[in-house]
Scaffold this motif. Sequence first.
Motif, PDB file in Angstrom:
ATOM      1  N   THR A 179      38.729  76.281  44.618  1.00 12.66           N
ATOM      2  CA  THR A 179      38.888  77.383  43.688  1.00 12.66           C
ATOM      3  C   THR A 179      37.628  78.242  43.718  1.00 12.66           C
ATOM      4  O   THR A 179      36.521  77.729  43.905  1.00 12.66           O
TER       5      THR A 179
ATOM      6  N   GLU B  31      57.905  79.929  48.108  1.00  6.91           N
ATOM      7  CA  GLU B  31      56.877  80.219  47.100  1.00  6.91           C
ATOM      8  C   GLU B  31      55.561  79.522  47.448  1.00  6.91           C
ATOM      9  O   GLU B  31      54.489  80.109  47.343  1.00  6.91           O
ATOM     10  N   VAL B  32      55.645  78.282  47.865  1.00  6.59           N
ATOM     11  CA  VAL B  32      54.432  77.541  48.240  1.00  6.59           C
ATOM     12  C   VAL B  32      53.778  78.186  49.452  1.00  6.59           C
ATOM     13  O   VAL B  32      52.544  78.335  49.510  1.00  6.59           O
ATOM     14  N   ASP B  33      54.584  78.605  50.427  1.00  3.78           N
ATOM     15  CA  ASP B  33      54.036  79.247  51.624  1.00  3.78           C
ATOM     16  C   ASP B  33      53.342  80.563  51.278  1.00  3.78           C
ATOM     17  O   ASP B  33      52.248  80.860  51.796  1.00  3.78           O
ATOM     18  N   ARG B  34      53.958  81.373  50.395  1.00  4.35           N
ATOM     19  CA  ARG B  34      53.327  82.632  49.994  1.00  4.35           C
ATOM     20  C   ARG B  34      52.009  82.379  49.270  1.00  4.35           C
ATOM     21  O   ARG B  34      51.011  83.073  49.496  1.00  4.35           O
ATOM     22  N   ASP B  35      52.001  81.351  48.398  1.00  2.00           N
ATOM     23  CA  ASP B  35      50.781  81.034  47.662  1.00  2.00           C
ATOM     24  C   ASP B  35      49.687  80.541  48.617  1.00  2.00           C
ATOM     25  O   ASP B  35      48.522  80.931  48.492  1.00  2.00           O
ATOM     26  N   THR B  36      50.082  79.708  49.581  1.00  2.00           N
ATOM     27  CA  THR B  36      49.115  79.207  50.559  1.00  2.00           C
ATOM     28  C   THR B  36      48.535  80.357  51.384  1.00  2.00           C
ATOM     29  O   THR B  36      47.312  80.424  51.615  1.00  2.00           O
ATOM     30  N   TYR B  37      49.396  81.261  51.833  1.00  2.84           N
ATOM     31  CA  TYR B  37      48.925  82.414  52.614  1.00  2.84           C
ATOM     32  C   TYR B  37      47.967  83.277  51.781  1.00  2.84           C
ATOM     33  O   TYR B  37      46.907  83.681  52.264  1.00  2.84           O
ATOM     34  N   ARG B  38      48.330  83.536  50.517  1.00  2.00           N
ATOM     35  CA  ARG B  38      47.464  84.341  49.652  1.00  2.00           C
ATOM     36  C   ARG B  38      46.107  83.682  49.477  1.00  2.00           C
ATOM     37  O   ARG B  38      45.062  84.340  49.545  1.00  2.00           O
ATOM     38  N   ARG B  39      46.103  82.370  49.283  1.00  2.00           N
ATOM     39  CA  ARG B  39      44.835  81.662  49.114  1.00  2.00           C
ATOM     40  C   ARG B  39      43.994  81.682  50.396  1.00  2.00           C
ATOM     41  O   ARG B  39      42.764  81.816  50.343  1.00  2.00           O
TER      42      ARG B  39
END
Length: 123
Positions: A122, A77-85
């Motif tokens: 942000t 989940e953290v990796d997906r969020d990091t990639y999206r960001r």
Amino acid sequence: MSAVPQQELPRPGGFPEIRYKRYLPKIGPSGFALFTGITLMCTVGLYRVGQGTLERRELEREKVWSRLHLIPMLQAEVDRDTYRREVAAKARDAETMKDVADWKDEPVYNSKRYNAKTFMTTP
């Protein structure tokens, strides 16, 4: 005239008994019953404490194992969020720098190794 001394004798039927002890009725359980009851209660209490300790250890072990099994999912989940960001940050940078002719989207550091950003801004 010498009188013969008369010895003092108990009255007929004797003197009444002298009460030097307390004559209390026996109320409540005997000492042996109290000792047995207290020993039984302590034994049952210690048994229950032991069972509670075993239960607490089992719950702690289950919690540790559940956390160990959740780590890969949480990391994904953290990796997906990091990639999206990062994709969103690159799109913002491309939008901001669209008028600059020689701008390239290259890594700042001279390395081919992936380094995750330590902070995210942000929008």
